[in-house]
Scaffold this active site. Structure first.
Site, PDB file in Angstrom:
ATOM      1  N   SER A  47     -14.763   8.813   2.237  1.00 49.10           N
ATOM      2  CA  SER A  47     -15.649   9.562   0.989  1.00 49.10           C
ATOM      3  C   SER A  47     -17.532   8.917   1.028  1.00 49.10           C
ATOM      4  CB  SER A  47     -15.175   8.521  -0.176  1.00 49.10           C
ATOM      5  OG  SER A  47     -13.577   8.559   0.203  1.00 49.10           O
ATOM      6  N   HIS A 101     -14.482  16.662   3.320  1.00 46.71           N
ATOM      7  CA  HIS A 101     -13.703  15.551   2.464  1.00 46.71           C
ATOM      8  C   HIS A 101     -13.287  16.211   1.538  1.00 46.71           C
ATOM      9  CE1 HIS A 101     -15.059  12.266  -0.602  1.00 46.71           C
ATOM     10  NE2 HIS A 101     -13.533  12.296  -0.664  1.00 46.71           N
ATOM     11  N   GLU A 159     -15.394  18.842  -0.002  1.00 45.13           N
ATOM     12  CA  GLU A 159     -16.482  18.901   0.047  1.00 45.13           C
ATOM     13  C   GLU A 159     -16.690  18.819   1.629  1.00 45.13           C
ATOM     14  OE1 GLU A 159     -17.587  14.897  -1.538  1.00 45.13           O
ATOM     15  OE2 GLU A 159     -19.789  15.527  -2.585  1.00 45.13           O
ATOM     16  N   ASN A 211     -18.552  11.619  -4.799  1.00 45.49           N
ATOM     17  CA  ASN A 211     -18.233  10.378  -5.469  1.00 45.49           C
ATOM     18  C   ASN A 211     -19.569  10.032  -6.033  1.00 45.49           C
ATOM     19  OD1 ASN A 211     -15.651   9.848  -5.439  1.00 45.49           O
ATOM     20  ND2 ASN A 211     -15.990   9.597  -2.712  1.00 45.49           N
TER      21      ASN A 211
HETATM   22  N1  LIG Z   1      -7.588   7.899  -1.753  1.00 41.84           N
HETATM   23  C1  LIG Z   1      -9.047   8.804  -1.810  1.00 41.84           C
HETATM   24  O1  LIG Z   1      -8.434   9.435  -3.620  1.00 41.84           O
HETATM   25  C2  LIG Z   1      -9.307   9.475  -1.002  1.00 41.84           C
HETATM   26  C3  LIG Z   1     -10.660  10.618  -1.498  1.00 41.84           C
HETATM   27  C4  LIG Z   1     -11.348  10.806  -0.307  1.00 41.84           C
HETATM   28  C5  LIG Z   1     -11.168  10.703   0.312  1.00 41.84           C
HETATM   29  N2  LIG Z   1     -10.995   9.724   0.950  1.00 41.84           N
HETATM   30  C6  LIG Z   1     -11.229   8.207   2.752  1.00 41.84           C
HETATM   31  O2  LIG Z   1     -10.601   8.700   3.328  1.00 41.84           O
HETATM   32  C7  LIG Z   1      -9.951   7.880   3.897  1.00 41.84           C
HETATM   33  C8  LIG Z   1      -8.924   7.685   4.276  1.00 41.84           C
HETATM   34  O3  LIG Z   1      -9.003   6.766   2.963  1.00 41.84           O
HETATM   35  P1  LIG Z   1      -7.377   6.548   1.773  1.00 41.84           P
HETATM   36  O4  LIG Z   1      -6.841   6.413   0.918  1.00 41.84           O
HETATM   37  O5  LIG Z   1      -6.404   7.543   3.032  1.00 41.84           O
HETATM   38  O6  LIG Z   1      -6.346   4.447   2.930  1.00 41.84           O
HETATM   39  P2  LIG Z   1      -5.508   4.489   3.304  1.00 41.84           P
HETATM   40  O7  LIG Z   1      -6.096   2.577   3.217  1.00 41.84           O
HETATM   41  O8  LIG Z   1      -4.180   4.670   2.526  1.00 41.84           O
HETATM   42  O9  LIG Z   1      -5.329   4.902   4.944  1.00 41.84           O
HETATM   43  C9  LIG Z   1      -5.475   4.093   6.053  1.00 41.84           C
HETATM   44  C10 LIG Z   1      -4.688   4.413   6.797  1.00 41.84           C
HETATM   45  O10 LIG Z   1      -5.266   4.040   8.109  1.00 41.84           O
HETATM   46  C11 LIG Z   1      -4.785   4.005   9.204  1.00 41.84           C
HETATM   47  N3  LIG Z   1      -6.195   2.896   9.762  1.00 41.84           N
HETATM   48  C12 LIG Z   1      -7.036   2.287  10.574  1.00 41.84           C
HETATM   49  N4  LIG Z   1      -7.202   1.928  11.198  1.00 41.84           N
HETATM   50  C13 LIG Z   1      -6.921   2.533  12.048  1.00 41.84           C
HETATM   51  C14 LIG Z   1      -6.868   3.119  13.331  1.00 41.84           C
HETATM   52  N5  LIG Z   1      -8.328   2.637  14.582  1.00 41.84           N
HETATM   53  N6  LIG Z   1      -6.863   4.298  14.204  1.00 41.84           N
HETATM   54  C15 LIG Z   1      -5.807   5.160  13.201  1.00 41.84           C
HETATM   55  N7  LIG Z   1      -5.136   4.726  11.931  1.00 41.84           N
HETATM   56  C16 LIG Z   1      -6.010   3.597  11.228  1.00 41.84           C
HETATM   57  C17 LIG Z   1      -4.284   2.528   8.709  1.00 41.84           C
HETATM   58  O11 LIG Z   1      -2.939   2.009   9.386  1.00 41.84           O
HETATM   59  C18 LIG Z   1      -4.166   3.763   6.868  1.00 41.84           C
HETATM   60  O12 LIG Z   1      -2.228   4.306   7.019  1.00 41.84           O
HETATM   61  C19 LIG Z   1     -11.119   7.109   3.616  1.00 41.84           C
HETATM   62  O13 LIG Z   1     -12.411   7.578   4.444  1.00 41.84           O
HETATM   63  C20 LIG Z   1     -11.338   7.588   2.158  1.00 41.84           C
HETATM   64  O14 LIG Z   1     -12.397   7.413   1.769  1.00 41.84           O
HETATM   65  C21 LIG Z   1     -10.155   8.739   0.447  1.00 41.84           C
END
Ligand SMILES: NC(=O)c1ccc[n+]([C@@H]2O[C@H](COP(=O)([O-])OP(=O)(O)OC[C@H]3O[C@@H](n4cnc5c(N)ncnc54)[C@H](O)[C@@H]3O)[C@@H](O)[C@H]2O)c1
Length: 296
Positions: free
Chosen positions: A118, A139, A151, A189
């Protein structure tokens, strides 16, 4: 492009896997946690059930989508044969740098490496890879199967060819890609997070309660969801990390996370995924506001 590896099966990773699989791609979904993989697959299945119930897809399409996804707990096994890797692991700079160092070793030079970060610099992530022109930001927005925007962030070294491939691929997923440059928070963001942070600051200052702040923004500004509820859906930990990256990247105090946000993250009240944030998502009190603590 046929095989896509997705790293992380959390909120975003399972949505990204779902979207590719429904468009006919073979998806290799990777997470270090077996439990996250199971939870992710359950979420995909439930979301597909909802689409069947709404007659957006038929039962066969649901089954084909699920059959297109295979799960892995090891990155090296999961990325085998992938033409594209989309990294969607936890928003943490050191973790992402480590994953990309691993990808540099475990993928071929023509595999495109995308990150769903993000806010973290694509250029910094790409610096861990010997040929950084194949690294790009992809993104997606939450919930991925529903939201149209992707994005597309070009790092300093991202090639034109890789950018075009990813723009075209996003269209094949029936999304609308928008190309932007690599600065903290990108576009989405950089604009959204200061608004969410200001809403939390407004609550922290006792100007109004959770319901009042969200209602002003929903009914007054025609936002489909108030900023506090949106923060719960994004994850307060994710919002906090993004603000920290922008604060650090621009060296500007206007991006400093509100102390209330920091406290809630420390207390583990991080929104929908933990069952409580500004609202209560436990089964008994689904989406009620957490009134005692936060309402003025
Ligand atoms: N939540 C949102 O609305 C949103 C929107 C756009 C982008 N993002 C981005 O997406 C990414 C994920 O966010 P999220 O909200 O899904 O997080 P989340 O916490 O829901 O999920 C993250 C996952 O990554 C896994 N993980 C951690 N270390 C790992 C590794 N070494 N290898 C494989 N898996 C691993 C965890 O076990 C977990 O299941 C982040 O970079 C976040 O900034 C989030």
């Amino acid at each position: 492009m046929k095989n896509i590896a997705v790293i992380g099966a959390g909120t975003m990773g399972n949505g990204i896997a779902h979207t590719f699989a429904q468009s006919g791609y073979k998806v290799q979904l990777i997470d270090i946690s077996e439990e996250s993989l199971k939870k992710g697959m359950d979420t995909i299945s439930k979301n597909l059930d909802r689409m069947v119930a709404k007659e957006k897809i038929c039962e066969d399409q649901k089954n084909e989508t699920l059959e297109n996804i295979t799960t892995f707990t090891e990155i090296s096994e999961g990325v085998e044969n992938a033409s594209l890797v989309v990294e969607a692991a936890t928003e943490n700079t050191d973790l992402k740098l480590k994953i990309f160092r691993h990808l540099d070793q475990s993928t071929s030079e023509d595999t495109i490496l995308a990150t769903n970060t993000s806010s973290i610099s694509i250029t910094q992530i790409a610096s861990e890879v010997s040929n950084p022109e194949r690294v790009i930001g992809m993104h997606f927005m939450n919930p991925v199967p529903v939201m149209k925007l992707v994005e597309i962030i070009r790092g300093y070294n991202t090639s034109d060819e890789v950018t075009k491939t990813i723009m075209d691929l996003s269209e094949k997923l029936n999304k609308v890609p928008v190309e932007v440059n690599d600065y903290p928070g990108f576009v989405a963001n950089r604009i959204l997070m200061p608004m969410i942070n200001e809403a939390i600051e407004t609550l922290y200052n006792g100007v109004a309660g959770v319901y009042e702040i969200d209602t002003v923004m929903k009914l007054g500004m025609a936002h489909p969801m108030g900023p506090l509820q949106l923060a719960d859906f994004i994850g307060l930990d994710v919002c906090h990390s993004i603000l920290e990256v922008m604060y650090d990247g621009f060296k500007n105090p206007k991006y400093a996370p509100c102390p209330l946000l920091t406290n809630m993250v420390r207390a583990g009240k991080i929104g929908v995924k933990s069952g409580e944030g500004f609202y209560d998502y436990s089964e008994s009190r689904k989406a009620e506001k957490v009134s005692s603590q936060f309402n003025s």
